[in-house]
Write a protein that holds these residues in place. Sequence first.
Motif, PDB file in Angstrom:
ATOM      1  N   SER A  47       0.813  -1.219   0.000  1.00 15.42           N
ATOM      2  CA  SER A  47       0.000   0.000   0.000  1.00 15.42           C
ATOM      3  C   SER A  47       0.848   1.270   0.000  1.00 15.42           C
ATOM      4  O   SER A  47       0.474   2.259  -0.630  1.00 15.42           O
ATOM      5  N   MET A  48       1.987   1.242   0.646  1.00 11.34           N
ATOM      6  CA  MET A  48       2.849   2.429   0.664  1.00 11.34           C
ATOM      7  C   MET A  48       3.378   2.732  -0.740  1.00 11.34           C
ATOM      8  O   MET A  48       3.356   3.885  -1.188  1.00 11.34           O
ATOM      9  N   ARG A  49       3.828   1.707  -1.432  1.00 14.10           N
ATOM     10  CA  ARG A  49       4.328   1.913  -2.795  1.00 14.10           C
ATOM     11  C   ARG A  49       3.197   2.309  -3.737  1.00 14.10           C
ATOM     12  O   ARG A  49       3.393   3.103  -4.662  1.00 14.10           O
ATOM     13  N   LEU A  50       2.003   1.763  -3.508  1.00 11.13           N
ATOM     14  CA  LEU A  50       0.857   2.146  -4.325  1.00 11.13           C
ATOM     15  C   LEU A  50       0.543   3.628  -4.131  1.00 11.13           C
ATOM     16  O   LEU A  50       0.270   4.341  -5.092  1.00 11.13           O
ATOM     17  N   MET A  51       0.610   4.107  -2.895  1.00  9.14           N
ATOM     18  CA  MET A  51       0.387   5.530  -2.640  1.00  9.14           C
ATOM     19  C   MET A  51       1.452   6.375  -3.327  1.00  9.14           C
ATOM     20  O   MET A  51       1.154   7.449  -3.864  1.00  9.14           O
ATOM     21  N   MET A  52       2.683   5.894  -3.338  1.00 11.69           N
ATOM     22  CA  MET A  52       3.761   6.627  -4.018  1.00 11.69           C
ATOM     23  C   MET A  52       3.484   6.708  -5.523  1.00 11.69           C
ATOM     24  O   MET A  52       3.671   7.765  -6.134  1.00 11.69           O
ATOM     25  N   LEU A  53       3.047   5.593  -6.108  1.00 12.42           N
ATOM     26  CA  LEU A  53       2.702   5.603  -7.537  1.00 12.42           C
ATOM     27  C   LEU A  53       1.562   6.576  -7.803  1.00 12.42           C
ATOM     28  O   LEU A  53       1.616   7.368  -8.750  1.00 12.42           O
ATOM     29  N   MET A  54       0.520   6.505  -6.984  1.00 16.94           N
ATOM     30  CA  MET A  54      -0.639   7.375  -7.153  1.00 16.94           C
ATOM     31  C   MET A  54      -0.229   8.845  -7.118  1.00 16.94           C
ATOM     32  O   MET A  54      -0.630   9.632  -7.977  1.00 16.94           O
ATOM     33  N   GLU A  55       0.588   9.209  -6.153  1.00 16.73           N
ATOM     34  CA  GLU A  55       1.037  10.597  -6.053  1.00 16.73           C
ATOM     35  C   GLU A  55       1.888  11.005  -7.257  1.00 16.73           C
ATOM     36  O   GLU A  55       1.750  12.104  -7.796  1.00 16.73           O
ATOM     37  N   ARG A  56       2.762  10.121  -7.696  1.00 17.70           N
ATOM     38  CA  ARG A  56       3.596  10.397  -8.866  1.00 17.70           C
ATOM     39  C   ARG A  56       2.715  10.638 -10.091  1.00 17.70           C
ATOM     40  O   ARG A  56       2.937  11.563 -10.868  1.00 17.70           O
ATOM     41  N   TRP A  57       1.704   9.790 -10.257  1.00 17.15           N
ATOM     42  CA  TRP A  57       0.824   9.899 -11.427  1.00 17.15           C
ATOM     43  C   TRP A  57      -0.100  11.108 -11.327  1.00 17.15           C
ATOM     44  O   TRP A  57      -0.421  11.730 -12.329  1.00 17.15           O
ATOM     45  N   ARG A  58      -0.503  11.468 -10.117  1.00 20.43           N
ATOM     46  CA  ARG A  58      -1.299  12.691  -9.947  1.00 20.43           C
ATOM     47  C   ARG A  58      -0.476  13.914 -10.340  1.00 20.43           C
ATOM     48  O   ARG A  58      -0.995  14.841 -10.958  1.00 20.43           O
ATOM     49  N   GLU A  59       0.783  13.922  -9.951  1.00 18.55           N
ATOM     50  CA  GLU A  59       1.660  15.035 -10.328  1.00 18.55           C
ATOM     51  C   GLU A  59       1.815  15.135 -11.834  1.00 18.55           C
ATOM     52  O   GLU A  59       2.048  16.219 -12.369  1.00 18.55           O
ATOM     53  N   ALA A  60       1.671  14.002 -12.525  1.00 23.07           N
ATOM     54  CA  ALA A  60       1.768  13.987 -13.982  1.00 23.07           C
ATOM     55  C   ALA A  60       0.427  14.311 -14.642  1.00 23.07           C
ATOM     56  O   ALA A  60       0.321  14.299 -15.868  1.00 23.07           O
ATOM     57  N   GLY A  61      -0.606  14.569 -13.824  1.00 21.85           N
ATOM     58  CA  GLY A  61      -1.886  14.987 -14.378  1.00 21.85           C
ATOM     59  C   GLY A  61      -3.011  13.972 -14.296  1.00 21.85           C
ATOM     60  O   GLY A  61      -4.127  14.252 -14.728  1.00 21.85           O
ATOM     61  N   ALA A  62      -2.760  12.799 -13.742  1.00 23.62           N
ATOM     62  CA  ALA A  62      -3.798  11.772 -13.637  1.00 23.62           C
ATOM     63  C   ALA A  62      -4.762  12.110 -12.505  1.00 23.62           C
ATOM     64  O   ALA A  62      -4.355  12.621 -11.471  1.00 23.62           O
TER      65      ALA A  62
END
Length: 79
Positions: A38-53
Motif C-alpha cells: 500500500s505504501m508503494r501504491l500511494m507513491m505511484l498514485m502521487e507520482r501519477w497525480r503530479e503527472a496529471g492523472a
Amino acid sequence: MSDQLTAATMRADVAEMLYRDPGETTDEENLFDCGLDSMRLMMLMERWREAGAEVSFVELAERPTLGHWTKLLAGRDDG
C-alpha cells in the motif's frame, strides 16, 4: 492519460517499485502478488497525480494490474 503519463512510463514506474525490469510484469499480473504494498501504491498514485492523472487509491487498489490501470487512466475502463 496525460502526455507525461504513458503506458510505458506507468510500466517503468511499477517496475521501479517492484525492483524489476519493465518487461518482467504482464498487464494481467496482480501487482500485490508481485510484492507491491500500500505504501508503494500511494507513491505511484502521487507520482501519477503530479503527472496529471485523476485517480484515487481505491480505484488502483480494487484491480491492481497494469492493464486495468492503463485503461483507467486513459478513461477507457470497461469495468
